[in-house]
Design an enzyme around this catalytic site. Structure first.
Site, mmCIF file in Angstrom:
data_model
loop_
_atom_site.group_PDB
_atom_site.id
_atom_site.type_symbol
_atom_site.label_atom_id
_atom_site.label_comp_id
_atom_site.label_asym_id
_atom_site.label_seq_id
_atom_site.Cartn_x
_atom_site.Cartn_y
_atom_site.Cartn_z
ATOM 1 N N ASP A 509 0.867 -1.185 0.000
ATOM 2 C CA ASP A 509 0.000 0.000 0.000
ATOM 3 C C ASP A 509 0.909 1.243 0.000
ATOM 4 O OD1 ASP A 509 -2.235 1.744 0.470
ATOM 5 O OD2 ASP A 509 -1.688 1.749 2.591
ATOM 6 N N ASP A 511 -0.153 5.234 0.814
ATOM 7 C CA ASP A 511 -0.388 6.206 1.899
ATOM 8 C C ASP A 511 -0.530 5.509 3.244
ATOM 9 O OD1 ASP A 511 -0.873 9.004 0.608
ATOM 10 O OD2 ASP A 511 -1.945 7.584 -0.664
#
Length: 738
Positions: A509, A511
């Site tokens: 991922d 952020d």
């Protein structure tokens, strides 16, 4: 293994005096000493606090004598100098925290030397606790003088179980935010596993400050902090009901000649008129108790209802307190003058409206007053609990008598059968006294019956038992978190499996995982350190590194335009494999955006600090900069409104980290992960993410995968690590392993 409970308070439950160089010790009889008696005596308990004598008053021999004396009572002392007492106790504790927490902003003094002394003394207490604490022990810390202590102990003993109880109100956020060192105080308290208050209101105010000042996640009454769950709850403190009730019973059986001088005076008042009534008020002389206010309100009552003159008498007992603090000296002067003026104005030959005592009275005399008074007038301007109200009710052996209680006292929350008043409303005050005087006996009995049942059941013993039970249970809360920490041992094992694997998939991922969150999403572009690290990982043989993000394709293309990384964007709409062009995993409509955008815009208009991020296939409402409490209300509203709008549109609402995103229900990171796993056989899979959108990914990767949640939250992932820095360190270890 034998474990013990360590109780810590500013003062020991003992009173030590020096008389001509000789030490005298008597046990304290206060509410806390009584309530903690059973906790102190159970399981090798030890009580740590200040003896009441400063270092300057003691020589080496006396200090040794004190240590020996208190040790016999299972206590230990913290040594304080006169400077400590002047600045820590009379300074920050009583000239800053006490007035601030009781909403008397005009009396606060925020002196830097007070704060420095407060920190030093809290450290002295921490050192004393650390001398005695052992693994498995429980520590229960009391009150506003020791707000920094939980965190100071936790620094050295991270696994110990700590409870903290505040015996005064916790003020609203608007008041508390004025304190110059507010963050340090909150962080200090959060060293505890369990934080207790007298009422839900104080608990609510505390959680509000946690959300708005420290910006921490609060889930109902649980705070996630430094890989721990801190529980916050309310425990209304009771009294030793049997002690007061039985004393009053014995008092009623006394013959006339055996009664005290005070009781005989009280009896004379009742003999003066068949309608004679006694109103009792007992307080420590403190500006929070509203004593001048009460005297003026009594004067207002006598003027409004003159028919009660010569029939009603107010007995005021003010116990001396902090008499060297200027505000208290002024308060005594004002009280003396008011009593003198009103007695001078209203008194007759046979009647004085106010009997005023400025002293401490022995327990038997208190029982005289409690048993004789027809009405108890307990009207503080602000009070954490107020046990006097409970003690009065406990002594009503015939269940007669009326309690008039300020709604500003913590006790009012559990004593609804009393006549509750706003102490600032003189009209209400006067009417309440009249109502109490004229209340029929059966109504008095009905009210007191309910009050007594509750006070008997929730005694001070029950209060301490309930707190200790919750403290023990707080250890179990963290076990509910499914994930386990990816410790050094697990990491070594993981790297061994990584090296041995022939085909590896890394799902990362962006952020909150590779980089921290920013107020503006466009400010979260990758830094040089991250790009260099990703290059190293991406260059590893037999390793497919995929950045799988909710970000739109355009943003990631811009940020990684020079790179050939595999990427999946928009939660799984677009995919780009290494050295290949983009291709859609789903064909999505976007015409729904025109209907949803105006709804989000109204929420932006009504919620300062929020904005809309428009992506190609989704709309996101960001609220990171909004007030946390307003944001909580708005997210509930927005979820309700949007859910009703999209029910038939194949759309879904995703609640991410300080963002709500509306997107197609046909795409999520789980489906994207399944797509990648179907393209090739991998014998090592690592998935790392930080919010709800990554849970879909954790669900879909094979069971033996290394699924890792960033942050200490409930998750389907097998492991968790603390933050983005640890993610980078893990990737660095992976990059260096081959």
């Amino acid at each position: 293994m034998d474990t013990k409970t360590i109780i810590v308070s500013n003062r020991l439950p003992l009173q030590l005096h020096l008389n001509d160089g000789e030490l005298e010790m008597t046990p304290s009889i206060g509410g806390l000493a009584t309530g903690m008696k059973s906790v102190h005596k159970d399981g090798k308990g030890i009580w740590i606090g200040w003896s009441g004598l400063t270092e300057e008053e003691l020589d080496k021999d006396l200090s040794k004598k004190i240590d020996k004396l208190v040790a016999e009572e299972n206590c230990a002392t913290v040594s304080l100098t006169q400077y400590d007492v002047d600045n820590f106790y009379y300074g920050l504790s009583n000239r800053a925290l006490w007035p601030l927490f009781h909403y008397f902003m005009e009396y606060t003094e925020f002196e830097h030397q007070y704060w420095e002394s407060y920190k030093v003394v809290n450290q002295k207490f921490a050192d004393a606790v650390l001398e005695h604490v052992e693994d498995g022990d429980q520590i229960w810390i009391h009150d506003y003088q020791l707000l920094l202590l939980p965190a100071l102990i936790r620094q050295h003993k991270p696994e110990v179980t700590i409870g903290f109880f505040l015996h005064i109100p916790f003020p609203s956020y608007e008041i508390f935010r004025c304190f110059p060192w507010r963050e340090e105080l909150l962080q200090g308290i959060l060293g505890a596993n369990l934080i207790g208050f007298h009422t839900y209101d104080y608990e609510r105010h505390f959680l509000s400050s946690i959300k708005r000042i420290l910006r921490l996640e609060v889930n109902f009454n649980e705070i996630t902090y430094h890989e721990r769950i801190v529980k916050v709850d309310s425990f209304p403190m009771g009294i030793d009901y049997k002690k007061f009730h039985n004393a009053a019973k014995s008092h009623r059986k006394l013959n006339t000649e055996d009664r005290s001088e005070l009781q005989q005076k009280l009896d004379e008042h009742f003999q003066s008129s068949k309608d004679a009534k006694l109103i009792l008020s007992i307080d420590r002389l403190d500006y929070t108790k509203g004593i001048p206010n009460r005297i003026r309100a009594f004067e207002y009552f006598l003027n409004k209802y003159p028919e009660f003159k010569e029939k009603v008498r107010l007995i005021m007992l003010s116990v001396p307190s902090r008499s060297d603090v200027p505000q208290y000296q002024l308060l005594k002067k004002e009280t003396d003058e008011l009593v003198g003026r009103i007695n001078g104005e209203f008194a007759t030959i046979n009647w004085t409206p106010i009997w005023y005592f400025y002293r401490s009275l022995p327990f038997d005399n208190l029982i005289d007053l409690y048993s004789s008074a027809d009405i108890a007038l307990i009207t503080p301007i602000r009070d954490g609990m107020n046990l006097v109200a409970k003690e009065y009710v406990a002594t009503r052996t015939k269940k007669d008598g009326v309690l008039i209680l300020s709604e500003m006292a913590g006790a009012s929350k559990e004593m609804n059968e009393a006549i509750l008043i706003n102490p600032n409303n003189f009209e209400q005050f006067a009417d309440a006294i009249k109502t109490a005087i004229e209340m029929p006996l059966e109504q008095q009995i009905s009210r007191n019956d309910q009050l007594q049942k509750r006070l008997k059941r929730y005694s001070v013993e029950k209060w301490s038992h309930e707190f200790m039970k919750s403290l023990k249970a707080s250890k179990e809360i963290e076990k509910v978190i499914v994930s386990q920490p990816l410790d050094k041992q697990e990491q070594v094992l993981m790297l061994q499996k990584f090296k041995a694997a022939k085909s590896r998939l890394l799902l990362l991922d962006y952020d909150g995982t590779l980089t921290g969150f920013q107020d503006n999403p466009q400010s979260a572009a990758p830094d040089e350190e991250l790009l260099s690290l990703l290059d190293k990982v991406d260059a590893l043989n037999q390793t497919n590194m995929v950045i799988i993000s909710g970000r739109d394709r355009k943003t990631l293309e811009h940020w990684f335009k020079e790179k050939n990384y595999s990427m999946i964007t928009d939660h799984g709409v677009w995919a780009k494999e290494k050295k290949q062009s983009w291709k859609p995993l789903e064909r999505l409509r976007t015409d729904w955006m025109e209907n949803i955008r105006p709804v989000l815009e109204t929420f932006v208009d009504r919620t300062p600090g929020t904005f809309i991020e428009e992506k190609k296939y989704s709309l996101a409402w960001h609220y990171r900069k909004a007030d946390p409490e307003l944001a909580q209300i708005r997210t509930n509203e927005l979820n309700t409104v949007v859910t009703s709008l999209i029910s038939n549109n194949e759309l879904t609402v995703l609640n991410g980290n300080k963002v709500i995103e509306i997107k197609s229900s046909r795409v999520n990171k789980g489906r994207a992960a399944t797509y990648l796993l179907s393209r090739k056989d991998y014998d090592f899979v690592l998935a790392i993410g930080d919010d709800w959108t990554d849970e879909y990914m954790f669900e879909e990767v094979p069971e033996d995968s290394y699924s890792i949640k960033v942050g200490f939250k409930k998750s389907k992932a097998r492991y968790y690590i603390k933050n983005t820095q640890e993610v980078r360190e893990l990737l660095q270890a992976i990059a260096s392993s081959l």
